[in-house]
Design a protein around this motif. Structure first.
Motif, PDB file in Angstrom:
ATOM      1  N   GLU A 888      41.738  42.428  45.911  1.00 12.42           N
ATOM      2  CA  GLU A 888      42.226  42.654  47.441  1.00 12.42           C
ATOM      3  C   GLU A 888      41.647  43.819  48.076  1.00 12.42           C
ATOM      4  O   GLU A 888      40.988  43.799  49.283  1.00 12.42           O
ATOM      5  CB  GLU A 888      43.704  42.589  47.585  1.00 12.42           C
ATOM      6  N   ILE A 889      41.640  44.959  47.327  1.00  5.75           N
ATOM      7  CA  ILE A 889      40.956  46.042  47.641  1.00  5.75           C
ATOM      8  C   ILE A 889      39.490  45.989  48.127  1.00  5.75           C
ATOM      9  O   ILE A 889      39.038  46.411  49.036  1.00  5.75           O
ATOM     10  CB  ILE A 889      41.227  47.306  46.692  1.00  5.75           C
ATOM     11  N   SER A 890      38.886  45.229  47.055  1.00  3.29           N
ATOM     12  CA  SER A 890      37.439  44.961  47.183  1.00  3.29           C
ATOM     13  C   SER A 890      37.268  44.094  48.429  1.00  3.29           C
ATOM     14  O   SER A 890      36.053  44.362  48.987  1.00  3.29           O
ATOM     15  CB  SER A 890      36.782  44.163  45.952  1.00  3.29           C
ATOM     16  N   ARG A 891      37.948  43.284  48.779  1.00  2.00           N
ATOM     17  CA  ARG A 891      37.791  42.466  49.790  1.00  2.00           C
ATOM     18  C   ARG A 891      37.675  43.215  51.035  1.00  2.00           C
ATOM     19  O   ARG A 891      36.994  42.816  52.035  1.00  2.00           O
ATOM     20  CB  ARG A 891      38.777  41.008  49.702  1.00  2.00           C
ATOM     21  N   ILE A 892      38.960  43.893  51.297  1.00  2.00           N
ATOM     22  CA  ILE A 892      38.952  44.807  52.379  1.00  2.00           C
ATOM     23  C   ILE A 892      37.796  45.704  52.596  1.00  2.00           C
ATOM     24  O   ILE A 892      37.487  46.071  53.731  1.00  2.00           O
ATOM     25  CB  ILE A 892      40.311  45.778  52.238  1.00  2.00           C
ATOM     26  N   GLU A 893      37.437  46.387  51.481  1.00  2.00           N
ATOM     27  CA  GLU A 893      36.151  47.288  51.552  1.00  2.00           C
ATOM     28  C   GLU A 893      34.998  46.327  52.063  1.00  2.00           C
ATOM     29  O   GLU A 893      34.450  46.997  52.900  1.00  2.00           O
ATOM     30  CB  GLU A 893      35.686  47.857  50.061  1.00  2.00           C
ATOM     31  N   VAL A 894      34.910  45.092  51.767  1.00  2.00           N
ATOM     32  CA  VAL A 894      33.759  44.392  52.149  1.00  2.00           C
ATOM     33  C   VAL A 894      33.949  44.129  53.920  1.00  2.00           C
ATOM     34  O   VAL A 894      32.700  44.274  54.533  1.00  2.00           O
ATOM     35  CB  VAL A 894      33.601  43.052  51.554  1.00  2.00           C
ATOM     36  N   GLU A 895      35.180  43.749  54.288  1.00  2.00           N
ATOM     37  CA  GLU A 895      35.534  43.736  55.727  1.00  2.00           C
ATOM     38  C   GLU A 895      35.257  44.960  56.520  1.00  2.00           C
ATOM     39  O   GLU A 895      34.537  44.997  57.562  1.00  2.00           O
ATOM     40  CB  GLU A 895      36.834  43.321  55.905  1.00  2.00           C
ATOM     41  N   ARG A 897      32.984  47.339  55.805  1.00  2.00           N
ATOM     42  CA  ARG A 897      31.552  47.534  55.962  1.00  2.00           C
ATOM     43  C   ARG A 897      30.964  46.386  56.675  1.00  2.00           C
ATOM     44  O   ARG A 897      30.103  47.192  57.527  1.00  2.00           O
ATOM     45  CB  ARG A 897      31.030  47.250  54.343  1.00  2.00           C
ATOM     46  N   LYS A 898      31.647  45.421  56.988  1.00  2.00           N
ATOM     47  CA  LYS A 898      30.710  44.569  58.016  1.00  2.00           C
ATOM     48  C   LYS A 898      31.130  45.083  59.418  1.00  2.00           C
ATOM     49  O   LYS A 898      30.427  45.136  60.134  1.00  2.00           O
ATOM     50  CB  LYS A 898      31.536  43.372  57.904  1.00  2.00           C
TER      51      LYS A 898
END
Length: 943
Positions: A888-895, A897-898
């Protein structure tokens, strides 16, 4: 209500009830709203394009009727001159007869008999898809009233000098023996050859080499053209050439038409058998030489040895003789665009024939009167340029105007027997007399006929009568009521002209030229009005991979097979029975068995219609995937089951409206969302964004009403507060009834069937849903504060349910629930919704963890600054929770960066709307808040 939704059972009864009740007829009240059905061929059957287009029209008609408009969907069929005549001639061929054996009168009687027996197939199929058309006003382009309109238009235009007879080059079908329109010609790519032929000058001192894909037509050459600025051939311009094999001499001419970069830069000019060459011949005053008979055999204008040969046999003979004479310079493979007749599959031959034309190009006539460009063409251009007629999407207006700007005179005659016979007579001297009948033609003549009169054998192009559709179907030019063959009134111009102009024409881009423009031209000329205010150009339906649907590919779909379902073997037989080539038949069967191993499941009319609506964007084409249609059948099932839940939770009898505001925030939230959804849907109807309309309705019904509001209603329905329970029941019912009305234009059958149980519970007196008004967004009060509260509540429940799902915790197990952090509003909301949270999330009474207190190992969801925690002791593997948090942390980090990428793009910040930029900045703030909470939770678990 039945336990399950069975489309076949309800569709078979509702349509007959609607039609019998007169529900499709104009109400006589409200502002006029009319849609014209593009008349399908009387020979036709419903295909996917029809079903898509007619679904769009039906949605508009049903919506506008519910809005109180005086609606008319004017329907009818086209006599389809070539197609219908061919069907009956094929029947005669089985009897070893031709139309000439019967004679014209008996043949036409035979065609009318076929029409009466088989011509209603497509209109009955339209009823299957729910078309809410006024069938009492159904017209046929050969009925008495429309035939009278055709004669009047021809006579008026002829007497105004705007129709003439002339010898011009046309598309000629040598098998059917008639001129055909461009629309009836397909340009098909085929493998061919390019032959290079040497033409010697008469003095023998020089030569030119021309390249051609049709060497047989050289027998009709009248010149060789070169570009005037081509230095290679400047010295030859004006000289004479020997035309090989003919003994004739032809000149070398200069014309800008020649592309000096293509081939040798020399072009043979054959005006009688090529449209471009015809134009060159006209410019240079070169007399055309016809070398083919009307059945595409070489005629007496060619050397004797080629006469009587079929054009392709003549090609072989000409090539052999050229080679023998040493004049065939070269041969190479070449891809050709071959014009092929849609009706006979014959290769079209450009042919000089005597035909009737509408003048669309002359500025003035010989006697000084306005010509066709001023009288017919320019008003049609001005109607679109001024915005009086609008295209949707707008870019199609360019297609329309470019065609009219470059229009040619319209060939309106066809060498057929079935159709509107041209009201023109000839005397023995060849003079032309035009009138309603022979007597009128004689009476209107300015000079006395010489001898007996004979009527023109030709009929009018089908598009000629179709061009009059917007006003002829309304009764023009009759003074009183127009009746059908049964004596029923089908139109009355004095009353029905209120429906002109119609509101919108829904049609395909392929007939903008052949029908849309001609309707504008004819309607403006004869009524002074535009035929329609808007033209919505619908997309073309292709298969799931984006390929054009074709019987030879095996990728066609019959809309009725989708509605009713069809087993594999009948589907294979149906798909291959008309394919004559064994290899093609085998290929199609293989594809059908691969794509539909279990046949096609029945999805019902409503699911098919919803699929079409969801696909109806501004795109040029749409890809139809049966799996998507199955998804919309699931939507229908969802709506059915939701209605059953509501009705099962209601007491007997009518449900009275509670006093005051809805008792719960959940009710006020769903009503606010209903108001917003209805406003969106209304706007999408205006802009013809049926895809957005379908998505808005889908999201509201599936996600908000069925998934959330039904759940949120359960605490009130099962609680001790009688007022809240009564209010919730009423809101469940009111929102459902409004949803049924909003969905009715898209899915009319299931909404009617559900409404018959819902309407009486609210004390509604209409006989059926089709008579209910549109649910207006303005009639619903919004409560944005309640919306904020419920959105918070939904996020909390979603967080808990997500943890349960990811941690594989049984939904039936009651679990502890902790809250941490958050602000004052979070604390207030937890207190307010504690009972509902426990009931719907199946948790123990929520507890707060004070700041600084030790926290148990927990799985957490984050809602803003609030942490929603489920202690994991005894529930799950702590290591698994660490992995979940890391993902979940990785997913939020991607968002994040977008968002940072967008905000770091100077062009985006400078050019995007301010509210979009602000939204991105708010998103990055929210994501960072969530990320901080998740990292803190992971740290507490030792992650």
């Amino acid at each position: 209500m039945e336990k399950s939704f069975e489309p076949a059972q309800i569709e078979s009864t509702w349509y007959a009830r609607w039609e019998a009740s007169g529900a499709f007829k104009p109400s006589g009240q409200g502002e006029p709203y009319c849609i014209l059905l593009p008349p399908p061929n009387v020979t036709g059957t419903l295909h996917m394009g029809h079903a898509f287009q007619q679904t769009v029209m039906d949605m508009l008609v049903r919506y506008q009727r519910m809005r109180g408009m005086n609606t008319l969907w004017q329907v009818g069929t086209d006599h389809a001159g070539i197609a219908t005549q061919k069907i009956v001639e094929n029947q005669l061929a089985v009897e070893e007869k031709t139309r000439h054996d019967l004679g014209r009168e008996a043949f036409i009687e035979r065609v009318w008999k076929w029409k009466e027996e088989s011509g209603s197939t497509i209109t009955n199929q339209m009823r299957r898809i729910g078309a809410a058309a006024d069938w009492s006003r159904e017209r046929f382009t050969m009925d008495e009233g429309l035939s009278a309109a055709v004669r009047k238009v021809f006579i008026d235009w002829y007497r105004a000098g705007l129709i003439y007879r002339g010898n011009r080059l046309v598309n000629w079908d040598p098998v059917l023996g008639t001129a055909v329109s461009d629309l009836e010609v397909n340009n098909v790519e085929r493998d061919g050859h390019m032959w290079s032929i040497r033409y010697m000058t008469t003095d023998g001192a020089a030569s030119l080499v021309v390249a051609t894909t049709r060497p047989e037509t050289m027998l009709g050459d009248v010149a060789v053209a070169v570009h005037p600025e081509d230095e290679r051939y400047a010295h030859l311009i004006g000289q004479q050439l020997h035309l090989p094999l003919t003994g004739r001499q032809i000149p070398v001419i200069a014309d800008d038409y020649v592309d000096r970069e293509f081939g040798t830069g020399c072009v043979k000019i054959t005006p009688a058998h090529d449209f471009n060459d015809y134009a060159v011949g006209q410019r240079h005053k070169l007399a055309p030489i016809e070398i083919f008979t009307l059945d595409a055999k070489v005629n007496d204008n060619a050397p004797a040895k080629y006469r009587g040969l079929d054009r392709y046999d003549a090609r072989k003979a000409v090539l052999a003789d050229l080679e023998a004479a040493g004049l065939l310079v070269g041969t190479k493979p070449h891809k050709l665009q071959v014009p092929v007749s849609q009706r006979s599959d014959a290769v079209i031959e450009p042919m000089l024939t005597d035909q009737w034309f509408v003048d669309l190009t002359s500025e003035t006539l010989a006697d000084g009167r306005p010509g066709g460009r001023k009288a017919i063409t320019e008003p049609a251009l001005d109607a679109v340029r001024s915005g009086e007629i609008k295209f949707v999407p707008e870019n199609w207006s360019t297609t329309y105007t470019q065609w009219l700007d470059n229009i040619q005179d319209w060939c309106i005659s066809r060498q057929l027997w079935w159709g509107h016979r041209i009201p023109a007579w000839y005397d023995e001297a060849g003079n032309i007399f035009v009138g309603e009948d022979e007597a009128d033609a004689r009476a209107s003549a300015t000079t006395a006929p010489v001898g007996a009169l004979r009527q023109d054998e030709d009929v009018l192009d089908t598009w000629f009568s179709s061009a009059l559709w917007p006003f002829s179907t309304l009764g023009w030019p009759a003074d009183g009521p127009v009746k059908n063959e049964r004596g029923e009134i089908v139109a009355n111009w004095e009353q029905d002209k209120i429906f002109l102009p119609s509101a919108v024409l829904v049609t395909g881009f392929d007939i903008i030229f052949f029908w849309v423009a001609r309707m504008v031209m004819a309607t403006k000329y004869f009524t002074g009005k535009i035929p329609f205010r808007e033209v919505y150009i619908n997309a073309i339906v292709r298969d799931a991979e984006g390929q054009k649907m074709s019987k030879s590919k095996g990728n066609t779909l019959d809309p009725l097979d989708l509605i009713d379902g069809i087993a594999l073997e009948p589907l294979v037989e149906k798909s291959t029975k008309s394919l004559l080539i064994p290899q093609v038949r085998a290929k199609v069967e293989k594809r059908i068995r691969k794509d539909y191993p279990d046949g096609i499941p029945a999805i019902g009319t409503d699911a098919l219609r919803f699929t079409f609506a969801a696909l109806a964007s501004y795109s040029r084409t749409i890809n139809f995937d049966i799996k998507r249609a199955e998804g919309y059948k699931a939507f229908c099932n969802k709506l059915w089951n939701a209605a059953r839940f509501v009705l099962m939770n209601l007491p007997e009898g009518q449900i009275a409206a509670p006093q005051g505001l809805p008792a719960t925030e959940a009710e006020r939230w769903i009503l606010t969302r209903l108001k917003q959804t209805l406003a969106e849907v209304e706007q999408h109807f205006v802009s013809y964004r049926f895809d957005h309309l379908a998505q808005a309705l889908y999201e509201f019904v599936w996600n908000e009403y069925c998934d959330w509001f039904l759940e949120l209603s359960k605490p009130a329905l099962n609680g001790d507060d009688a007022a809240a329970a009564a209010s919730t029941r009423h809101t469940l019912l009111v929102v459902l009834e409004s949803v049924l009305r909003a969905l009715h234009p898209v899915i009319p059958f299931i909404t009617e069937e559900i409404w018959k149980d819902v309407g009486p519970k609210l004390g509604l007196t209409e006989e059926s849903l089709i008579h209910r008004p549109w649910p207006k967004a303005d009639d619903i009060a919004a409560d944005h504060a309640a919306t904020g509260e419920i959105e918070w509540f939904k996020n909390v429940l979603s967080g808990i349910r997500k943890i349960r799902s990811e941690m594989n915790i049984s939904p039936a197990k009651t679990i502890p629930l902790l809250f941490a952090d958050g602000d004052a509003s979070d604390h207030a909301r937890v207190t307010k919704f504690a009972a509902q949270i426990s009931f719907l999330a199946r948790t123990e009474t929520p507890q707060w963890i004070e700041a600084g207190a030790d926290e148990p190992a927990s799985a957490a969801a984050v809602v803003g600054a609030l942490r929603v925690m489920i202690p994991l002791a005894g529930l799950i593997d702590l290591e698994a929770e660490k992995v979940r948090l890391a993902k979940e942390i990785s997913r939020i980090e991607v968002e994040i960066r977008k968002c940072e990428g967008k905000l770091g793009n100077a062009n985006f910040v400078a050019n995007a709307p301010a509210e979009v930029v602000a939204q991105e900045r708010q998103r990055i703030t929210d994501w960072n808040t969530t990320l901080g909470a998740l990292r803190e939770q992971a740290q507490k678990l030792g992650g």
